[in-house]
Design an enzyme around this catalytic site. Structure first.
Site, PDB file in Angstrom:
ATOM      1  N   GLY A  72       8.076  96.436  10.064  1.00  0.00           N
ATOM      2  CA  GLY A  72       8.849  95.509   9.232  1.00  0.00           C
ATOM      3  C   GLY A  72       7.944  94.437   8.649  1.00  0.00           C
ATOM      4  O   GLY A  72       8.386  93.319   8.383  1.00  0.00           O
ATOM      5  N   THR A  96       6.864  93.941   5.802  1.00  0.00           N
ATOM      6  CA  THR A  96       7.185  93.426   4.457  1.00  0.00           C
ATOM      7  C   THR A  96       8.487  92.623   4.475  1.00  0.00           C
ATOM      8  O   THR A  96       8.949  92.192   3.425  1.00  0.00           O
ATOM      9  CB  THR A  96       7.362  94.595   3.456  1.00  0.00           C
ATOM     10  OG1 THR A  96       8.385  95.468   3.969  1.00  0.00           O
ATOM     11  CG2 THR A  96       6.072  95.377   3.264  1.00  0.00           C
ATOM     12  N   ASP A 143      11.510  89.715   5.722  1.00  0.00           N
ATOM     13  CA  ASP A 143      11.656  88.261   5.633  1.00  0.00           C
ATOM     14  C   ASP A 143      11.043  87.538   6.835  1.00  0.00           C
ATOM     15  O   ASP A 143      10.342  86.533   6.691  1.00  0.00           O
ATOM     16  CB  ASP A 143      13.166  87.962   5.541  1.00  0.00           C
ATOM     17  CG  ASP A 143      13.456  86.490   5.502  1.00  0.00           C
ATOM     18  OD1 ASP A 143      13.042  85.846   4.523  1.00  0.00           O
ATOM     19  OD2 ASP A 143      14.070  85.975   6.459  1.00  0.00           O
ATOM     20  N   ALA A 203       8.666  88.585   8.878  1.00  0.00           N
ATOM     21  CA  ALA A 203       7.207  88.706   8.856  1.00  0.00           C
ATOM     22  C   ALA A 203       6.611  87.696   7.872  1.00  0.00           C
ATOM     23  O   ALA A 203       5.630  87.002   8.169  1.00  0.00           O
ATOM     24  CB  ALA A 203       6.817  90.129   8.456  1.00  0.00           C
ATOM     25  N   ARG A 204       7.250  87.595   6.706  1.00  0.00           N
ATOM     26  CA  ARG A 204       6.750  86.725   5.635  1.00  0.00           C
ATOM     27  C   ARG A 204       6.849  85.249   6.029  1.00  0.00           C
ATOM     28  O   ARG A 204       5.909  84.485   5.837  1.00  0.00           O
ATOM     29  CB  ARG A 204       7.642  86.973   4.413  1.00  0.00           C
ATOM     30  CG  ARG A 204       7.039  86.694   3.069  1.00  0.00           C
ATOM     31  CD  ARG A 204       7.963  87.258   2.005  1.00  0.00           C
ATOM     32  NE  ARG A 204       9.231  86.537   1.969  1.00  0.00           N
ATOM     33  CZ  ARG A 204       9.427  85.387   1.343  1.00  0.00           C
ATOM     34  NH1 ARG A 204       8.432  84.827   0.685  1.00  0.00           N
ATOM     35  NH2 ARG A 204      10.590  84.800   1.357  1.00  0.00           N
ATOM     36  N   ASP A 248      13.190  85.226  22.111  1.00  0.00           N
ATOM     37  CA  ASP A 248      14.159  84.216  21.690  1.00  0.00           C
ATOM     38  C   ASP A 248      13.298  83.013  21.311  1.00  0.00           C
ATOM     39  O   ASP A 248      12.761  82.335  22.190  1.00  0.00           O
ATOM     40  CB  ASP A 248      15.108  83.858  22.840  1.00  0.00           C
ATOM     41  CG  ASP A 248      16.149  82.821  22.402  1.00  0.00           C
ATOM     42  OD1 ASP A 248      15.851  82.038  21.481  1.00  0.00           O
ATOM     43  OD2 ASP A 248      17.245  82.801  22.970  1.00  0.00           O
ATOM     44  N   HIS A 249      13.157  82.796  20.004  1.00  0.00           N
ATOM     45  CA  HIS A 249      12.137  81.823  19.594  1.00  0.00           C
ATOM     46  C   HIS A 249      12.440  80.400  20.077  1.00  0.00           C
ATOM     47  O   HIS A 249      11.554  79.567  20.120  1.00  0.00           O
ATOM     48  CB  HIS A 249      11.886  81.878  18.077  1.00  0.00           C
ATOM     49  CG  HIS A 249      13.021  81.362  17.259  1.00  0.00           C
ATOM     50  ND1 HIS A 249      14.079  82.142  16.884  1.00  0.00           N
ATOM     51  CD2 HIS A 249      13.260  80.148  16.743  1.00  0.00           C
ATOM     52  CE1 HIS A 249      14.913  81.421  16.184  1.00  0.00           C
ATOM     53  NE2 HIS A 249      14.451  80.206  16.075  1.00  0.00           N
ATOM     54  N   HIS A 304      20.596  81.891  22.189  1.00  0.00           N
ATOM     55  CA  HIS A 304      19.879  80.608  22.168  1.00  0.00           C
ATOM     56  C   HIS A 304      20.539  79.548  23.070  1.00  0.00           C
ATOM     57  O   HIS A 304      19.874  78.920  23.888  1.00  0.00           O
ATOM     58  CB  HIS A 304      19.804  80.048  20.745  1.00  0.00           C
ATOM     59  CG  HIS A 304      19.170  80.986  19.766  1.00  0.00           C
ATOM     60  ND1 HIS A 304      18.022  81.681  20.043  1.00  0.00           N
ATOM     61  CD2 HIS A 304      19.516  81.353  18.518  1.00  0.00           C
ATOM     62  CE1 HIS A 304      17.702  82.422  19.011  1.00  0.00           C
ATOM     63  NE2 HIS A 304      18.590  82.247  18.070  1.00  0.00           N
TER      64      HIS A 304
END
Ligand code: NAD
Length: 488
Positions: free
Chosen positions: A17, A19, A21, A23-24, A177-178, A240
């Site tokens: 993945g 390319t 969102d 990843a970007r 879980d960021h 979260h």
């Protein structure tokens, strides 16, 4: 104070993945910042693998654009971007077929750490796990990083866990879980377990209640299709907010070791009582008055005029254990609220006896742990109002903003993804969810969702830009309490 930088050994990272969102916006900027800080060796290899038929040069152009947009201020040396681009490669791959897999196998050689980041839709998690294994890419040094959502309910989470377990050992699975990668969240553990000051007070004898708020000012945006099938309960509360609840409420682990920490978190989830229907408030946002085109209503955004999915949820939870009996936990999260603000407020009890009389008012200490924006911790203490004229009391914050305290003013603190990716490479699972934790969390949320489905519950409307539905205020008011403000 300059943070110590411990370089990581060269590794291979495959971003499925690459390319997309995420990843970007997050993964590539996080990797670049670590490279820029000198933590990653130029021998490292990052392979983006996605469906589009791109060559590596075109993909490097995509990376450059992403970094220009999301890492505009760089404190790197000249030539660092070129050095970073040089370690990036691209492979066109089909996660559900055969295309590209042999090429990927050729690119990854040797015995060093290899991490596979599943930054793709959840329907591809199982096919990817199976192919990594069947193409012989799963070795002792392999790890997989799995994005949210991890399942849609307990049944689907169990099925996914089973497929991952068929192909990897639990010690190789990093469910991300960021929120757990945030500096403040780890500081919450440092504050609780590294100081003598707070832990003796951290219980129902001294804490009146705890509020956890994760407020977003944005609406569902382009994620309407996914969001309408999930809602705030599945998208935010089950992961979260419950993770934050676990860290606040857990017992001190015997050591700061991944399984010791996760065992304690799991015990918290297992001690949660079922939530009473009248302790849940669901909401759905209206269009912003006078700005309907820019900020349409939830139902318009998801293109379903009859949607009953909640974009807001508030609930009161109880943990049935010795420490927290009779201390309610109020949790709320929603979209299109007045501000973007994630805060945990530990609300201490009033002093048992008011020696300063009625005039001085009632005062209680509040420990606020701010996750975003402006990560930091504030302790509200009561002092005497300055000047003559009697003993009037005033609440003032003892503020610890990390940027100031750590001498990094003006610099952004490391993003959660930076820390978490480095942890994956180092093999540290402390800040990642274990399979049984995720299942226990679904085990708690599933009956809540089933309850409102059985009742045909319709969410209460609330104004865009507000603090949520009025019923959420009532949830507190009935208990003689009040939400803290949602401040940017
Ligand atoms: P996206 O739709 O922008 O990107 C999807 C990526 O998957 C693309 O690179 C696409 O080429 C690739 N892909 C799709 N089908 C494929 C196939 N058959 N074979 C190989 N590659 C294929 O999605 P995203 O927003 O980047 O999200 C990725 C994951 O991260 C999702 O699970 C999402 O829930 C999660 N996530 C995203 C965000 C975010 O802010 N975007 C935040 C948290 C979690």
């Amino acid at each position: 104070m300059v943070s110590r930088l411990i370089p990581v050994d060269p590794f291979d990272l495959v971003i499925f993945g690459g390319t997309g969102d995420l990843a970007r916006r997050k993964i590539l900027p996080a990797l670049f910042r670590r490279f820029c800080a000198g933590q990653m060796s130029p021998d490292t290899q990052i392979i983006a693998a996605a469906r589009s038929a791109l060559d590596t040069a075109t993909y490097r152009g995509f990376v450059t654009e992403a970094l220009n947009e999301f890492v505009p201020n760089r404190a790197c040396e000249e030539g660092t971007l070129a050095g970073f681009l040089a370690i990036i490669d691209y492979v066109a791959i089909d996660a559900t077929g055969k295309d590209g897999w042999e090429t990927l196998v050729e690119r990854i050689q040797g015995n060093r750490v290899r991490a596979f980041y599943f930054s793709v839709g959840p329907s591809l998690f199982a096919p990817l796990a199976e192919r990594i294994n069947s193409y012989g890419l799963s070795t002792q040094t392999s790890r997989i990083v799995v994005e949210k959502p991890f399942g849609h309910d307990l049944t689907s989470a169990r099925a996914l866990n089973a497929i991952l377990a068929d192909n990897f050992d639990e010690s190789q699975i990093y469910r991300i879980d960021h929120y757990l990668g945030k500096e403040t969240v780890q500081n919450l553990m440092a504050i609780r377990f590294g100081n003598m000051l707070f832990e003796p007070l951290w219980n129902s004898q001294y804490v009146d209640h705890i509020q956890i708020t994760v407020a977003e000012s944005v609406g569902v945006g382009g994620r309407g299709g996914y969001y309408d099938r999930a809602g705030a309960m599945r998208d935010m509360m089950q992961n979260h907010l419950m993770q934050l609840l676990c860290l606040i409420a857990m017992e001190p682990p015997a050591k700061f070791d991944p399984d010791a920490v996760r065992d304690e978190k799991l015990k918290v989830i297992r001690a949660l009582d079922p939530v009473q229907p009248h302790h849940i408030v669901r909401g759905q946002y209206n269009a912003a008055p006078g700005d309907e085109d820019a900020h349409p209503s939830y139902r318009e955004a998801v293109e379903d005029p009859r949607s009953t999915t909640e974009s807001y949820i508030a609930l009161k939870a109880h943990i049935s254990n010795w420490r927290w009996a009779n201390t309610p936990f109020y949790l709320r999260t929603g979209k299109r609220l007045v501000a973007r603000s994630s805060v945990i407020n530990v609300m201490f009890k009033d002093a048992p006896h008011a020696i300063f009389g009625q005039e001085a008012g009632r005062h209680a200490n509040v420990l606020s742990i701010r996750l975003q924006p402006n990560e930091g911790i504030t302790l509200k203490v009561t002092i005497k109002e300055p000047g003559p004229g009697g003993m009037r009391l005033l609440d003032v914050p003892l503020d610890m903003s990390f940027a100031e305290a750590l001498g990094a003013e003006g610099e952004d603190p490391p993003d959660a993804y930076e820390r978490l990716i480095v942890d994956v490479i180092r093999g540290n699972q402390t800040l990642f969810m274990r399979g049984d934790e995720v299942e226990a969390a679904w085990g708690w949320t599933d009956p809540i969702i089933a309850g409102w489905q059985a009742r045909g519950d319709v969410p209460k409307p609330y104004d865009s830009g507000s603090t949520g539905p009025g019923d959420a205020e009532l949830l507190m008011k009935r208990d003689g309490r009040k939400w803290q403000g949602i401040n940017p």
